[in-house]
Design an enzyme around this catalytic site. Structure first.
Site, PDB file in Angstrom:
ATOM      1  N   HIS A 147       1.590  11.089 -13.010  1.00 40.75           N
ATOM      2  CA  HIS A 147       1.293   9.708 -12.247  1.00 40.75           C
ATOM      3  C   HIS A 147       2.494   8.991 -12.952  1.00 40.75           C
ATOM      4  O   HIS A 147       2.491   8.719 -13.830  1.00 40.75           O
ATOM      5  CB  HIS A 147      -0.063   9.186 -12.488  1.00 40.75           C
ATOM      6  CG  HIS A 147      -0.933  10.179 -11.512  1.00 40.75           C
ATOM      7  ND1 HIS A 147      -2.132  10.422 -12.080  1.00 40.75           N
ATOM      8  CD2 HIS A 147      -0.922  10.622 -10.569  1.00 40.75           C
ATOM      9  CE1 HIS A 147      -2.944  11.169 -11.334  1.00 40.75           C
ATOM     10  NE2 HIS A 147      -2.121  11.095 -10.009  1.00 40.75           N
ATOM     11  N   ALA A 148       3.141   8.302 -11.985  1.00 44.13           N
ATOM     12  CA  ALA A 148       4.356   7.665 -12.358  1.00 44.13           C
ATOM     13  C   ALA A 148       3.968   6.425 -13.287  1.00 44.13           C
ATOM     14  O   ALA A 148       4.663   5.972 -14.156  1.00 44.13           O
ATOM     15  CB  ALA A 148       5.000   7.027 -11.192  1.00 44.13           C
ATOM     16  N   ARG A 149       2.909   5.507 -13.140  1.00 42.87           N
ATOM     17  CA  ARG A 149       2.701   4.256 -13.641  1.00 42.87           C
ATOM     18  C   ARG A 149       2.083   4.834 -15.184  1.00 42.87           C
ATOM     19  O   ARG A 149       1.852   3.666 -15.922  1.00 42.87           O
ATOM     20  CB  ARG A 149       1.607   3.484 -12.859  1.00 42.87           C
ATOM     21  CG  ARG A 149       0.266   4.004 -12.695  1.00 42.87           C
ATOM     22  CD  ARG A 149      -0.377   3.239 -12.043  1.00 42.87           C
ATOM     23  NE  ARG A 149      -1.617   3.883 -11.529  1.00 42.87           N
ATOM     24  CZ  ARG A 149      -2.259   3.513 -10.376  1.00 42.87           C
ATOM     25  NH1 ARG A 149      -2.143   2.543  -9.588  1.00 42.87           N
ATOM     26  NH2 ARG A 149      -3.640   3.817 -10.082  1.00 42.87           N
ATOM     27  N   GLU A 150       1.721   5.928 -15.656  1.00 40.57           N
ATOM     28  CA  GLU A 150       1.315   6.146 -16.778  1.00 40.57           C
ATOM     29  C   GLU A 150       2.092   6.607 -17.886  1.00 40.57           C
ATOM     30  O   GLU A 150       2.339   7.635 -18.178  1.00 40.57           O
ATOM     31  CB  GLU A 150       0.238   7.334 -16.451  1.00 40.57           C
ATOM     32  CG  GLU A 150      -0.938   7.184 -15.454  1.00 40.57           C
ATOM     33  CD  GLU A 150      -1.712   8.230 -14.963  1.00 40.57           C
ATOM     34  OE1 GLU A 150      -2.262   7.944 -13.886  1.00 40.57           O
ATOM     35  OE2 GLU A 150      -1.691   9.174 -15.508  1.00 40.57           O
TER      36      GLU A 150
ATOM     37  N   ARG B 133       1.861   5.061  -8.369  1.00 40.70           N
ATOM     38  CA  ARG B 133       1.149   6.244  -8.756  1.00 40.70           C
ATOM     39  C   ARG B 133       1.704   7.653  -8.345  1.00 40.70           C
ATOM     40  O   ARG B 133       1.762   8.742  -9.084  1.00 40.70           O
ATOM     41  CB  ARG B 133      -0.379   5.983  -8.650  1.00 40.70           C
ATOM     42  CG  ARG B 133      -1.179   7.392  -8.843  1.00 40.70           C
ATOM     43  CD  ARG B 133      -2.695   7.094  -8.528  1.00 40.70           C
ATOM     44  NE  ARG B 133      -3.543   8.463  -8.278  1.00 40.70           N
ATOM     45  CZ  ARG B 133      -4.348   8.862  -9.337  1.00 40.70           C
ATOM     46  NH1 ARG B 133      -4.549   8.295 -10.331  1.00 40.70           N
ATOM     47  NH2 ARG B 133      -5.076   9.617  -8.974  1.00 40.70           N
TER      48      ARG B 133
ATOM     49  N   ASN C 151      -1.906  14.804  -8.201  1.00 38.68           N
ATOM     50  CA  ASN C 151      -3.191  15.458  -8.929  1.00 38.68           C
ATOM     51  C   ASN C 151      -4.142  15.657  -7.928  1.00 38.68           C
ATOM     52  O   ASN C 151      -5.503  15.649  -8.223  1.00 38.68           O
ATOM     53  CB  ASN C 151      -3.462  14.674  -9.975  1.00 38.68           C
ATOM     54  CG  ASN C 151      -4.095  15.501 -10.926  1.00 38.68           C
ATOM     55  OD1 ASN C 151      -3.988  16.717 -11.073  1.00 38.68           O
ATOM     56  ND2 ASN C 151      -5.171  14.993 -11.833  1.00 38.68           N
ATOM     57  N   ARG C 152      -4.027  15.577  -6.494  1.00 38.34           N
ATOM     58  CA  ARG C 152      -4.731  15.991  -5.236  1.00 38.34           C
ATOM     59  C   ARG C 152      -4.096  17.018  -4.516  1.00 38.34           C
ATOM     60  O   ARG C 152      -4.782  17.394  -3.462  1.00 38.34           O
ATOM     61  CB  ARG C 152      -5.200  14.694  -4.303  1.00 38.34           C
ATOM     62  CG  ARG C 152      -5.906  13.487  -5.275  1.00 38.34           C
ATOM     63  CD  ARG C 152      -7.253  14.211  -6.073  1.00 38.34           C
ATOM     64  NE  ARG C 152      -7.741  12.985  -6.600  1.00 38.34           N
ATOM     65  CZ  ARG C 152      -7.383  12.542  -7.943  1.00 38.34           C
ATOM     66  NH1 ARG C 152      -6.604  13.066  -8.626  1.00 38.34           N
ATOM     67  NH2 ARG C 152      -8.244  11.537  -8.347  1.00 38.34           N
TER      68      ARG C 152
ATOM     69  N   HIS D 120      -2.504  12.167 -18.952  1.00 40.54           N
ATOM     70  CA  HIS D 120      -2.429  11.143 -18.103  1.00 40.54           C
ATOM     71  C   HIS D 120      -2.727  10.080 -19.071  1.00 40.54           C
ATOM     72  O   HIS D 120      -3.058   9.998 -20.144  1.00 40.54           O
ATOM     73  CB  HIS D 120      -3.601  11.336 -16.895  1.00 40.54           C
ATOM     74  CG  HIS D 120      -3.341  12.274 -15.921  1.00 40.54           C
ATOM     75  ND1 HIS D 120      -3.214  12.188 -14.890  1.00 40.54           N
ATOM     76  CD2 HIS D 120      -3.225  13.665 -16.272  1.00 40.54           C
ATOM     77  CE1 HIS D 120      -2.858  12.996 -14.292  1.00 40.54           C
ATOM     78  NE2 HIS D 120      -3.005  14.259 -14.908  1.00 40.54           N
ATOM     79  N   SER D 121      -2.956   8.890 -18.278  1.00 42.51           N
ATOM     80  CA  SER D 121      -3.622   7.584 -19.027  1.00 42.51           C
ATOM     81  C   SER D 121      -4.467   6.943 -17.721  1.00 42.51           C
ATOM     82  O   SER D 121      -4.124   7.074 -16.469  1.00 42.51           O
ATOM     83  CB  SER D 121      -2.910   6.604 -19.500  1.00 42.51           C
ATOM     84  OG  SER D 121      -1.973   5.917 -18.720  1.00 42.51           O
ATOM     85  N   TYR D 122      -5.308   5.779 -17.914  1.00 40.78           N
ATOM     86  CA  TYR D 122      -5.898   5.609 -19.002  1.00 40.78           C
ATOM     87  C   TYR D 122      -7.441   5.748 -19.116  1.00 40.78           C
ATOM     88  O   TYR D 122      -7.986   6.338 -18.177  1.00 40.78           O
ATOM     89  CB  TYR D 122      -5.364   4.028 -19.605  1.00 40.78           C
ATOM     90  CG  TYR D 122      -6.066   3.057 -18.594  1.00 40.78           C
ATOM     91  CD1 TYR D 122      -5.556   2.846 -17.532  1.00 40.78           C
ATOM     92  CD2 TYR D 122      -7.298   2.444 -18.812  1.00 40.78           C
ATOM     93  CE1 TYR D 122      -6.056   1.995 -16.298  1.00 40.78           C
ATOM     94  CE2 TYR D 122      -8.025   1.745 -17.873  1.00 40.78           C
ATOM     95  CZ  TYR D 122      -7.248   1.377 -16.890  1.00 40.78           C
ATOM     96  OH  TYR D 122      -7.922   0.679 -15.768  1.00 40.78           O
TER      97      TYR D 122
ATOM     98  N   TYR E 103     -14.769  11.291 -12.069  1.00 41.11           N
ATOM     99  CA  TYR E 103     -15.139  11.255 -10.882  1.00 41.11           C
ATOM    100  C   TYR E 103     -15.023  12.493 -10.277  1.00 41.11           C
ATOM    101  O   TYR E 103     -14.214  13.246 -10.878  1.00 41.11           O
ATOM    102  CB  TYR E 103     -14.395   9.906 -10.260  1.00 41.11           C
ATOM    103  CG  TYR E 103     -13.099   9.846 -10.615  1.00 41.11           C
ATOM    104  CD1 TYR E 103     -12.765   8.225 -10.966  1.00 41.11           C
ATOM    105  CD2 TYR E 103     -12.127  10.558 -10.441  1.00 41.11           C
ATOM    106  CE1 TYR E 103     -11.608   8.183 -11.425  1.00 41.11           C
ATOM    107  CE2 TYR E 103     -10.680  10.361 -10.795  1.00 41.11           C
ATOM    108  CZ  TYR E 103     -10.325   9.262 -11.269  1.00 41.11           C
ATOM    109  OH  TYR E 103      -9.270   8.758 -11.766  1.00 41.11           O
TER     110      TYR E 103
ATOM    111  N   GLU F  41      -6.879  11.782 -20.823  1.00 46.64           N
ATOM    112  CA  GLU F  41      -6.463  10.464 -20.365  1.00 46.64           C
ATOM    113  C   GLU F  41      -6.554   9.752 -21.717  1.00 46.64           C
ATOM    114  O   GLU F  41      -7.207   9.565 -22.486  1.00 46.64           O
ATOM    115  CB  GLU F  41      -7.849   9.713 -19.606  1.00 46.64           C
ATOM    116  CG  GLU F  41      -8.004  10.386 -18.387  1.00 46.64           C
ATOM    117  CD  GLU F  41      -7.369   9.442 -17.264  1.00 46.64           C
ATOM    118  OE1 GLU F  41      -5.971   9.115 -17.537  1.00 46.64           O
ATOM    119  OE2 GLU F  41      -7.883   9.173 -16.090  1.00 46.64           O
TER     120      GLU F  41
HETATM  121  N1  LIG Z   1      -8.053  17.184 -12.110  1.00 46.85           N
HETATM  122  C1  LIG Z   1      -8.880  15.845 -12.096  1.00 46.85           C
HETATM  123  C2  LIG Z   1      -9.124  15.329 -13.606  1.00 46.85           C
HETATM  124  C3  LIG Z   1      -9.930  14.164 -13.701  1.00 46.85           C
HETATM  125  C4  LIG Z   1      -9.151  12.938 -12.842  1.00 46.85           C
HETATM  126  C5  LIG Z   1      -7.835  12.443 -13.709  1.00 46.85           C
HETATM  127  C6  LIG Z   1      -7.273  11.358 -13.057  1.00 46.85           C
HETATM  128  C7  LIG Z   1      -6.139  11.026 -13.974  1.00 46.85           C
HETATM  129 SE1  LIG Z   1      -5.363   9.507 -13.297  1.00 46.85          SE
HETATM  130  C8  LIG Z   1      -7.019  11.523 -11.609  1.00 46.85           C
HETATM  131  O1  LIG Z   1      -6.039  12.397 -11.539  1.00 46.85           O
HETATM  132  O2  LIG Z   1      -7.342  10.454 -10.776  1.00 46.85           O
HETATM  133 ZN   LIG Z   2      -2.855  10.114 -13.988  1.00 45.61          ZN
HETATM  134 ZN   LIG Z   3      -5.882   8.192 -15.258  1.00 43.86          ZN
END
Ligand SMILES: NCCCCC[C@@H](C[SeH])C(=O)O
Ligand SMILES: [Zn+2]
Ligand SMILES: [Zn+2]
Length: 307
Positions: A67-70, A125, A142-143, A195-197, A247, A269
């Site tokens: 994710h770019a902003r992290e 992001r 990440n989706r 990742h963050s945060y 989530y 995170e």
């Molecule tokens: N594979 C999902 C792990 C839990 C969410 C991680 C966060 C990092 Se910004 C995300 O991708 O929304």
């Molecule tokens: Zn992330």
């Molecule tokens: Zn995050």
């Protein structure tokens, strides 16, 4: 290292220079592997740290900058590599890890997005791919993995921050990582995505509230890491399965790697808990990276002792 290099954030070109310098300065232990290229044709370069050519050695994979902003994420990958190289044979735990495991580190998994946060939009992001018949740009990498893809917790709207893409691995960046992990799935025993945060140590699953088969193992490892961060750094990290702890999030790299067979899979995170958020000041880089290093060493040592 004594330099202030690791207390600063670096633009994409400087990170590529660092990759070249680090491989050049460590010819027998560090190799750069081109695993693919981004939508805008930036190279996806992973570093392989290998201290010996012991046969059938295990390996771990760590990616940063999905994710770019992290920005603290790539900063950690760089400091982790530097720390590992300079403390090998000095620090007993680092030495034990590197004697027993090769380490693959992908410092910037989303170079197009990272560059965009330096030039156009600090809060970007996603990646920067163009979807036809829409003027919205970017897929949430990440989706985009093939793990309950685009179910609840992702969006089919190209303008959404959690847009899942046209199909699983539609993006060159996620495809490159998935291809590499498929190729090396028998040797890679530990997957970590940085990742963050929010200071959380997360593990599968995030796409369902169901417990993973080795949930108790993963919980013990995440707890151990959080306990060590509290003990050595006096800081508080939450830990648990992703769906319940943060989530629902389908299509994630950690869940996909887990289902591929990498049974120790985590998403960390890093700092902070919201005061600065993605805009963590450079003065906080050292403490954030020290805490993340403690977590990585803890879980890596546990994997070596388990298998
Ligand atoms: N594979 C999902 C792990 C839990 C969410 C991680 C966060 C990092 Se910004 C995300 O991708 O929304
Ligand atoms: Zn992330
Ligand atoms: Zn995050």
């Amino acid at each position: 290292s004594s330099s202030t290099f690791y207390q600063k954030y670096h633009r994409l070109e400087d990170i590529y220079e660092w990759i070249n310098r680090t491989t050049h300065d460590n010819p027998s232990t560090v190799k750069a592997i081109l695993i693919g290229s981004s939508f805008e044709k930036q190279p996806l370069l992973a570093l392989k740290l290998s201290m010996n050519d012991r046969p059938d050695k295990k390996a771990m994979w760590m990616d940063c900058g999905i994710h770019a902003r992290e920005w603290i994420s790539p900063a950690f990958c760089l400091s982790f590599v530097q720390h590992s190289l300079s403390f090998y044979k000095q620090n007993q735990e680092i030495t034990h890890i590197l004697d027993n495991m090769d380490i693959y580190v992908l410092p910037v998994m989303n170079p197009d997005g990272y560059k965009h946060t330096w030039t156009e939009n600090r809060m970007w992001r996603k990646n920067r791919s163009h979807t036809k018949n829409t003027n919205c740009i970017g897929v949430d990498l990440n989706r985009n993995f093939d793990a309950n893809w685009c179910m609840e917790g992702a969006s089919r709207d190209p303008c959404s921050e959690t847009y899942c893409g046209r199909f699983p691995e539609s993006e060159p960046e996620s495809k490159a990582v998935a291809d590499f992990l498929r190729l090396h799935k028998d040797s890679i025993h530990l997957y970590i995505s940085i990742h963050s945060y929010s200071q959380m140590l997360l593990f599968p699953y995030s796409y369902t509230l169901e417990e993973a088969p080795n949930h108790s193992d993963l919980l013990e490892m995440a707890k151990g890491a959080a306990d060590n961060i509290k003990r050595y750094h006096r800081n508080h990290y939450v830990y648990g399965a992703g769906a319940k702890t943060i989530y629902l999030a389908p299509g994630g790299s950690d869940d996909w790697a887990y289902n591929l067979g990498i049974k120790y899979s985590f998403t960390f995170e890093l700092q902070d808990r919201g005061r600065y958020g993605f805009l963590l000041p450079p003065s906080h880089i050292h403490s954030a990276c020290s805490e993340a290093l403690t977590a990585v060493k803890t879980v890596a040592l546990m994997v070596i002792n388990k298998a």
